[in-house]
Write a protein that holds these residues in place. Sequence first.
Motif, PDB file in Angstrom:
ATOM      1  N   GLN A   1       0.830  -1.188   0.020  1.00 12.54           N
ATOM      2  CA  GLN A   1      -0.100  -0.047   0.241  1.00 12.54           C
ATOM      3  C   GLN A   1       0.765   1.344   0.146  1.00 12.54           C
TER       4      GLN A   1
ATOM      5  N   GLU B   1       3.903   1.417  -1.023  1.00 15.75           N
ATOM      6  CA  GLU B   1       4.477   1.482  -2.427  1.00 15.75           C
ATOM      7  C   GLU B   1       3.760   2.205  -3.421  1.00 15.75           C
TER       8      GLU B   1
ATOM      9  N   GLY C   1       1.697   4.401  -2.902  1.00  8.76           N
ATOM     10  CA  GLY C   1       1.145   5.755  -2.573  1.00  8.76           C
ATOM     11  C   GLY C   1      -0.096   5.891  -2.086  1.00  8.76           C
ATOM     12  N   ARG C   2      -0.579   4.886  -1.218  1.00 11.50           N
ATOM     13  CA  ARG C   2      -1.568   4.981  -0.315  1.00 11.50           C
ATOM     14  C   ARG C   2      -1.057   4.851   1.084  1.00 11.50           C
ATOM     15  N   PRO C   3      -0.473   5.872   1.710  1.00 13.97           N
ATOM     16  CA  PRO C   3       0.130   5.799   3.081  1.00 13.97           C
ATOM     17  C   PRO C   3      -1.047   5.648   4.204  1.00 13.97           C
TER      18      PRO C   3
END
Length: 98
Positions: A31, A33, A35-37
């Motif tokens: 997630q 990686e 771009g969904r921190p």
Amino acid sequence: MPDDPRVQSLRTAVAAAPADVLLRLHLARLQLEAGRPEAAVAEAAVALQHAPGHARARDLMARAMGAPARQGPPRGRLCARRRPSGRCWTRRAPAPYG
């Protein structure tokens, strides 16, 4: 944007084994990686509920929240004494009797 098939597969696996910390951490890393921190923080938080002292879960949570990556050896490795180079002193196993 559709999810990566790996993410979908890991979500299914996590749903089947919700207490599996390593599966959750793998999902959280993917997630992050992607771009969904926020999703990574949520998964890391659940992993930490199951294993509060898990060093990789804490590191992943910190990275997902924007902290820089930690430098140095992994925290899971205990070291009583360090060499001047920073590496751990290790004892060699005794030679087997021959």
